[in-house]
Design a protein around this motif. Sequence first.
Motif, PDB file in Angstrom:
ATOM      1  N   ASP A  80       0.858  -1.197   0.000  1.00 35.47           N
ATOM      2  CA  ASP A  80       0.000   0.000   0.000  1.00 35.47           C
ATOM      3  C   ASP A  80       0.883   1.232   0.000  1.00 35.47           C
ATOM      4  N   GLU A 103      -6.145   7.395  -0.949  1.00 32.56           N
ATOM      5  CA  GLU A 103      -6.743   6.637   0.157  1.00 32.56           C
ATOM      6  C   GLU A 103      -5.755   6.496   1.325  1.00 32.56           C
ATOM      7  N   GLU A 104      -4.477   6.501   1.025  1.00 28.80           N
ATOM      8  CA  GLU A 104      -3.459   6.254   2.047  1.00 28.80           C
ATOM      9  C   GLU A 104      -2.918   7.533   2.691  1.00 28.80           C
ATOM     10  N   ASP A 127      -6.854   5.172  -5.309  1.00 29.54           N
ATOM     11  CA  ASP A 127      -6.670   4.057  -4.377  1.00 29.54           C
ATOM     12  C   ASP A 127      -5.459   3.323  -4.942  1.00 29.54           C
ATOM     13  N   LEU A 129      -3.487   0.909  -4.035  1.00 32.20           N
ATOM     14  CA  LEU A 129      -3.515  -0.549  -4.069  1.00 32.20           C
ATOM     15  C   LEU A 129      -4.819  -1.044  -3.465  1.00 32.20           C
ATOM     16  N   ASP A 130      -5.615  -1.657  -4.298  1.00 30.15           N
ATOM     17  CA  ASP A 130      -6.917  -2.154  -3.860  1.00 30.15           C
ATOM     18  C   ASP A 130      -6.829  -3.666  -3.652  1.00 30.15           C
TER      19      ASP A 130
HETATM   20 MN    MN Z   1      -6.258   0.565  -1.093  1.00 30.80          MN
END
Ligand code: MN
Length: 341
Positions: A80, A103-104, A127, A129-130
């Motif tokens: 992530d 997101e992070e 995002d 890494l989903d």
């Molecule tokens: Mn993610």
Amino acid sequence: MIWFVNGKQKQSKHMITLGEFLIANQQKHHHSTGEFSKVIHALRLAAKMVNHKVNKAGLVDIIGKYGSVNIQGESQQKLDVFAHKIFIEALTNRKIVCGVASEEADDFIDIQGKENDVESKYIVLIDPLDGSSNIDVNVSVGTVFSIYKRVSKLGTPLTSADFLQKGSAQVAAGYVLYGTSTVFVYTTGNGVNGFTLNPAIGTFYLSHPNITIPSEGHLYSVNEANFASFPKSVKSFLKDQKEKDPKYSTRYIGSMVSDIHRNLLKGGLFLYPPNAKMPEGKLRLLYECNPMAFIVEQAGGKAVSMHERILDIHPTHLHQRASFFCGNSEMVDMLSSYLHS
Ligand code: MN
Ligand code: AHG
Ligand code: MN
């Protein structure tokens, strides 16, 4: 190969690369100026770097927890953090967007700095890494991105209003699926196209032109372990489908990008309803629901929350969550008839 340039059908003897596709489309389409193409180029580069790392999981020290928790209280995986860094750097170093929200990260990043010297009108929400909890067990993960034009004046500091736009204002949205092969899928509001990476030469080729979701679907994708605390309407819908119609199969990977990519190609319904642990739903409106909703609608499907069309929701905060249902129109309509009865 049959493909579409600005909505017009074209035929080509050779495979079209993502670069060629961008050039062909940038001339006429009002969203696709050279500036826009540069943003896609940067995302493509970052995607290749993340892909390289994902493929070495197990060989290099990239699996497992990073040891920190993000703003949403979720434990961050090493990948992530790596993917966040790669995408942010690819976009900021080139000064091709004026801001990014991830997101992070706790807050949005204003790339213009003190000088406010970035000319670009674009912002990106991502995002990075989903499905990151899947990385340790060799299951597909993805990246999701969303591109908007800022609403505040060029050359002034960015404001939260630039990022809190309705999904219907998206200029483009896409995802990268790091799966058995790596696919880059995106839309600028003129259909959906998918490009598969040839890893030997590092080039994305148009492999899925003009993706259209089959009108009939037989798949549904939901984490049914949460069934007990789903809203009544969702429970009745699921129960009825299972009891009345033997045609359905469940497919749930737990990586939204993979689950929705499969349903986009095969027809099906993806559900993440609210539940006792997540009363607003789990998925993030800005980083996950909006981009996927734009893509699914452009492919001929639908995307809704418990109450309204996803792309019509007016966001109030960056990390807002939403209930999320998307798929082929027939299945979403059927679900909606339960949600609103
Ligand atoms: Mn993610
Ligand atoms: P992320 O890895 O970006 O935090 O997203 C995980 C999401 C999404 O990919 C997936 O659909 C969902 O979490 C799975 O949640 P459950 O484990 O609750 O089913
Ligand atoms: Mn995610």
